[in-house]
Design an enzyme around this catalytic site. Structure first.
Site, mmCIF file in Angstrom:
data_model
loop_
_atom_site.group_PDB
_atom_site.id
_atom_site.type_symbol
_atom_site.label_atom_id
_atom_site.label_comp_id
_atom_site.label_asym_id
_atom_site.label_seq_id
_atom_site.Cartn_x
_atom_site.Cartn_y
_atom_site.Cartn_z
ATOM 1 C CB VAL A 12 -4.321 0.937 10.609
ATOM 2 C CG1 VAL A 12 -3.010 0.966 11.499
ATOM 3 C CG2 VAL A 12 -4.756 -0.474 9.996
ATOM 4 C CG LEU A 14 -10.691 -1.160 4.621
ATOM 5 C CD1 LEU A 14 -10.233 -2.480 5.084
ATOM 6 C CD2 LEU A 14 -12.110 -1.274 4.026
ATOM 7 C CG HIS A 15 -6.390 3.525 6.286
ATOM 8 N ND1 HIS A 15 -6.639 4.418 5.079
ATOM 9 C CD2 HIS A 15 -7.305 4.056 7.183
ATOM 10 C CE1 HIS A 15 -7.706 5.306 5.360
ATOM 11 N NE2 HIS A 15 -8.193 5.044 6.734
ATOM 12 C CB ALA A 16 -1.546 0.481 5.697
ATOM 13 N N PRO A 18 -4.321 -3.754 5.776
ATOM 14 C CG PRO A 18 -5.361 -3.251 7.678
ATOM 15 C CD PRO A 18 -4.481 -2.868 6.714
#
Length: 86
Positions: A12, A14-16, A18
């Site tokens: 994903v 560097l989103h949500a 992480p």
């Protein structure tokens, strides 16, 4: 000023989750933390989830994480490990 160049491994990017883990750790540091894409762009505040997510870092892209001050090297190592985790 210390810095780390890290290739993001998570599917994903560097989103949500992480990004949230990254920001939680960054907020524990007493110094300013900056994050930028390697291929350009202005650095953003590493303690802001909105700023990190706005970078739109995807899997396989490299970011530069920088910090300056006492303990910066240790914090940078931890943040680099978070960003590089699959």
């Amino acid at each position: 000023m210390g810095e780390r160049k890290v290739t993001v491994a998570a599917e994903v990017g560097l989103h949500a989750r992480p990004a949230a883990t990254f920001v939680q750790r960054a907020k524990q540091a007493s110094m300013d933390i900056a994050v930028a894409k390697l291929n350009g762009g202005d650095p953003v505040n590493g303690k802001s989830i909105l700023a990190i997510m706005a970078l739109d870092v995807r899997q396989g892209e490299t970011v530069v994480i920088s910090a300056e001050g006492d303990g910066a090297e240790e914090v940078l190592d931890e943040l680099a490990a978070i960003a590089a985790a699959p």
